[in-house]
Design an enzyme around this catalytic site. Structure first.
Site, short mmCIF file in Angstrom:
data_model
loop_
_atom_site.label_atom_id
_atom_site.label_comp_id
_atom_site.label_asym_id
_atom_site.label_seq_id
_atom_site.Cartn_x
_atom_site.Cartn_y
_atom_site.Cartn_z
N PRO A 356 0.69 -1.04 0.08
CA PRO A 356 -0.11 0.07 -0.03
C PRO A 356 0.90 1.25 0.09
O PRO A 356 2.10 1.32 0.31
CB PRO A 356 -0.89 -0.30 1.31
N GLY A 360 6.89 2.74 2.16
CA GLY A 360 8.47 3.04 2.40
C GLY A 360 8.93 2.18 0.90
O GLY A 360 10.24 1.82 0.77
N THR A 362 9.40 3.28 -2.38
CA THR A 362 10.53 4.06 -2.95
C THR A 362 11.80 4.46 -2.37
O THR A 362 12.96 4.30 -2.90
CB THR A 362 9.88 5.51 -3.69
N SER A 679 -14.46 -12.81 -0.25
CA SER A 679 -14.13 -13.02 0.92
C SER A 679 -15.40 -12.48 2.04
O SER A 679 -15.04 -12.95 3.17
CB SER A 679 -12.80 -12.22 1.55
N LYS A 722 -5.88 -7.58 6.69
CA LYS A 722 -7.03 -7.69 7.45
C LYS A 722 -6.94 -7.51 8.87
O LYS A 722 -7.82 -6.82 9.57
CB LYS A 722 -7.99 -8.57 6.93
#
Length: 800
Positions: A356, A360, A362, A679, A722
């Site tokens: 997501p 970090g 990059t 799900s 999750k």
């Protein structure tokens, strides 16, 4: 003949100036910006408005020392001063007399100079009059030849009988270098200065006549040629006068080609292109194309390499200093370095960081470059839809350029950089081609040693490059491209991890950016936890850094207002004073257990999230309504859940034909956000079962899993994300498919230790855990349901 009358010594504020020499009798405007110069100017304005100006040796020095300033300058009178909006001051000064520095004192605010002046009186003797007439005549010739000076204005300015004023006026208007003008300024004797001005004018007039000769020669050669031909011939004429030829440029190119270290085929092509260039007219369009091609061939690194750091201990220390956690990624990098020590010429690695935003990806690539001692280049692929962005355009097109791969290699300057392909999942395609297909060759170790760019049209070796791709999701990356990369997942951070990252990196970075010290602001762990829980809701730490920066800016304002001694200790209690009301509640758990209301878990591109599911029943004819912008797969999951509940009607204490008189409405809130995936199957089945049996669902439990028609619970993906979402929301008991128990290895130990994880195989187990009270006992099971799993199975033990 001149006669020195007397010496005088004066003490004045001194201001170094650059790129200009001020002469006496001349009005000169300029802008003052240096703090010390502004203070010297203010001191002069507060007194008799006189200040000493001296030119500095090097104009690029911002704060010159006394020994970096010419010793002779000019005492000037400040005529006007105007403060500009940017804080600089525009001044107009009038030169009064020369002065030589005897002593310079640094007062900590500005320079104060003791200068000696000398006054000369010139008697109108015949030699002086003759010299003045000669210099005036030469200056008239100079003005006629020099197109940048106005003839009438200049001639009017030099019509006077004062030798000193005449020489200074001419010297100020000659187009000379700073050093040549300074030389004239340092001549105090007007008679000597008059002689020197005459010599300078003779040289300058000769230069202007030479230029005119060149121009006339070009005009005779040009006849009726176009402007391009005229410029070409003028260059030739200038080169002829200077004794230079065109051959030296081609010889220089030949040397660069030989020294570039190109492969044999590329070297032969470069030599062939150079020979074509020599045969072309210099100003033709084809020669420009050919020269640009050669420049690109020479600009790309063919043999230059960065000296790698292969020490694993140093690399590990660097990675740990720059990033907290991410142990799997660090292990992979250290493995890569270990292989580099054992294998002489290993192939370059191709990694893909998936996770997501804000975790970090990059910055990790930059840290890898630092740890390995390689150059770092980054190419953003977000929104790229043209295949030419990767491979370049062919030289037949006007304005053609190499692709971004070759351009980035030129920028790196070495053939073994760390090359980051950022946002590789954001590429698209149109009629101009598919850039992801062009990347197949770039990211294939078996092919990229002979990568061919359309513009260069020669093979280029990319096998030494350490490629790192980054993406938020994998499903938008073509399978063939995924197959060429080693995928490493970066999951969201837990709350303790975010606290540590903030303490070790973010707070220090924001303090530095806002000019604060460790004494000005101290963040307690409770304060950071408060910011994480109530002001951010993310998988990464980007918003956390923004909120910390917001606090630091507010503290910086107080430091400016109250002084450097201001100190703040930020605690959980005073966070709201700096960030305002909380943006998020403590958790997204329902206030109380309700019928038909279930907390599910979902995976998104930015990490995990809570997904509430609501079910309501109304009188009707058995219609199932699904709302909340659900995708096709999610709608099918709802239908499967409904079929399961109908097959279990007896277990819920319902008539077998209950659905004939009821309409069931399934809604997933935040209806503007698209949702899809299987799900949520057990979540919707639990909500429907609760609504029909009128038994509330526990508010402190969440669940995720796919459902089958027979009530089996199938595994899901994104387990760690999750569970992080449930933890952020304050839910510490989660129902998970039994087949996902193996995935607990990816879940941090500190998260597993605070969560109660219950692994289930069937929906009967889900209902046993989720409902506040057991379903009613049923005396006997209908034949239609005999084949289904028994509902008397004991629920498995919870994983604490």
């Amino acid at each position: 003949m001149t006669q020195r009358e007397k010496f005088e010594t004066k003490k004045l504020p001194m201001m170094p100036i650059r790129d200009v020499v001020i002469f006496p009798y001349m009005m000169t405007p300029f802008v003052v910006g240096r703090e010390s110069s502004v203070r010297a100017l203010e001191e002069a304005l507060a007194g008799d408005k006189k200040i000493f100006l001296a030119t500095q040796h090097d104009a690029s020095v911002d704060e010159p020392k006394p020994n970096e300033i010419f010793q002779v300058g000019t005492i000037v009178n400040i005529v006007q001063s105007l403060k500009l909006p940017d804080g600089n001051i525009k001044v107009l000064v009038e030169g009064l007399e020369r002065g030589k520095i005897l002593q310079v004192v640094d007062t900590d605010r500005y320079f104060e100079a003791t200068v000696r002046t000398a006054k000369y009186s010139a008697e109108p003797t015949p030699p002086v009059d003759a010299a003045m007439q000669r210099v005036t005549g030469l200056f008239e010739q100079y003005v006629k030849l020099c197109q940048s000076l106005n003839y009438e204005t200049m001639i009017a300015a030099v019509r006077n009988d004062d030798a000193a004023k005449l020489t200074d006026t001419i010297a100020a208007n000659l187009q000379l270098s700073i050093e040549e003008k300074q030389e004239l300024l340092e001549i105090f004797d007007p008679a000597e200065r008059l002689s020197r001005i005459g010599e300078v004018l003779d040289v300058e007039i000769e230069k202007l006549n030479m230029d005119r000769t060149i121009q006339s020669r070009v005009k005779r050669q040009m006849e009726r040629a176009q402007k391009e031909y005229y410029l070409n011939e003028k260059i030739k004429a200038i080169q002829k006068e200077l004794g230079r030829g065109e051959k030296s440029e081609f010889d220089e190119l030949q040397k660069k080609i030989d020294a570039a270290g190109m492969p044999r085929e590329t070297h032969e092509k470069a030599i062939q292109e150079l020979k074509k260039l020599e045969a072309m007219p210099p100003m033709s369009a084809e020669s420009t194309v050919s020269r640009n091609y050669l420049d690109w061939l020479l600009a790309v690194p063919w043999k230059k390499r960065s000296k790698e750091i292969r020490n694993i201990e140093i690399a590990e220390k660097t990675l740990n200093e720059d990033h907290y956690g991410l142990e799997k990624i660090k292990e992979r990098i250290l493995e890569f370095l270990a292989v580099r020590q054992l294998v002489k010429n290993p192939r370059g690695s191709i990694l893909c960081f998936v996770g997501p935003p804000g975790v970090g990806k990059t910055s990790l690539g930059m840290s890898i470059a630092k740890a390995t001692g390689r150059k770092f280049v980054r190419m953003s692929l977000g929104g790229v839809r043209d295949e030419a962005e990767i491979r370049g355009h062919r030289r037949t097109y006007i304005g053609a350029l190499p692709g971004q791969i070759i351009q980035m290699m030129k920028k790196a300057g070495t053939k073994n950089p760390v090359f980051m392909l950022d946002e590789v999942d954001k590429m698209s395609m149109d009629f101009r081609g598919d850039p992801s297909a062009a990347l197949l060759e770039v990211l294939d170790p078996e092919q990229n040693f002979m990568f061919v760019d359309h513009y260069l049209d020669v093979e280029y070796d990319l096998s030494q490059v350490f490629f790192i791709a980054t993406a938020n999701v994998l499903h938008t990356i073509p399978p063939a491209l995924q197959d060429r990369m080693e995928v490493l997942r970066l999951h969201g951070y837990t709350e303790p991890e975010k606290v540590e990252i903030a303490k070790q990196y973010l707070v220090r970075k924001q303090r530095l950016q806002t000019g604060l010290t460790e004494e000005n602001i101290v963040f307690t762990d409770d304060a950071l936890t408060e910011v994480i829980r109530h002001y951010t809701r993310e998988a990464g730490v980007r918003n956390l850094e923004r909120e910390i920066g917001n606090i630091c800016r507010k503290v910086a304002r107080k430091v400016v207002k109250e002084g450097d001694k201001y100190t703040l200790t930020l605690t959980a209690e005073n966070v709201t004073d700096y960030l305002g009301v909380t943006k998020f509640r403590d958790s997204e758990v329902h206030e109380r257990s309700e019928v038909g209301l279930v907390t599910g878990l979902a995976w998104t591109e930015v990490g995990g999230s809570i997904l509430t599911t609501e079910v309501a029943t109304v009188d009707g004819k058995g219609k199932l309504t699904l709302t909340g912008k659900l995708g096709d797969v999610m709608q099918e999951s709802a239908q499967a859940a409904m079929s399961y509940v109908r097959s279990r009607a007896h277990r819920l204490g319902l008539a077998r034909d209950f659905y004939r008189t009821l309409d069931i409405h399934v809604h997933v809130p935040e209806g503007a956000i698209p949702k899809d995936g299987p799900s949520a199957g057990i979540t919707m089945a639990t909500a429907i079962a609760s609504a029909l049996s009128h038994i509330p669902v526990r508010r402190d439990i969440a669940m995720t899993g796919e459902i089958t028609l027979r009530g089996k619970v199938l595994p899901i993906g994104g387990l760690k994300e999750k569970l992080l979402a449930a933890h952020r929301a304050g839910i510490f008991e989660v129902l998970l498919p039994a087949d996902n128990e193996k995935d607990l290895a990816d879940v941090p130990e500190n998260l597993r230790s605070v969560m109660k994880l219950r692994f289930v195989n069937t929906m009967d187990e889900v209902l046993a855990f989720a409902l506040e009270r057991p379903l009613p006992e049923v005396a006997e099971e209908t034949p239609a349901l005999a084949a289904l799993p028994s509902t008397t199975e004991q629920a498995p033990a919870a994983h604490q």
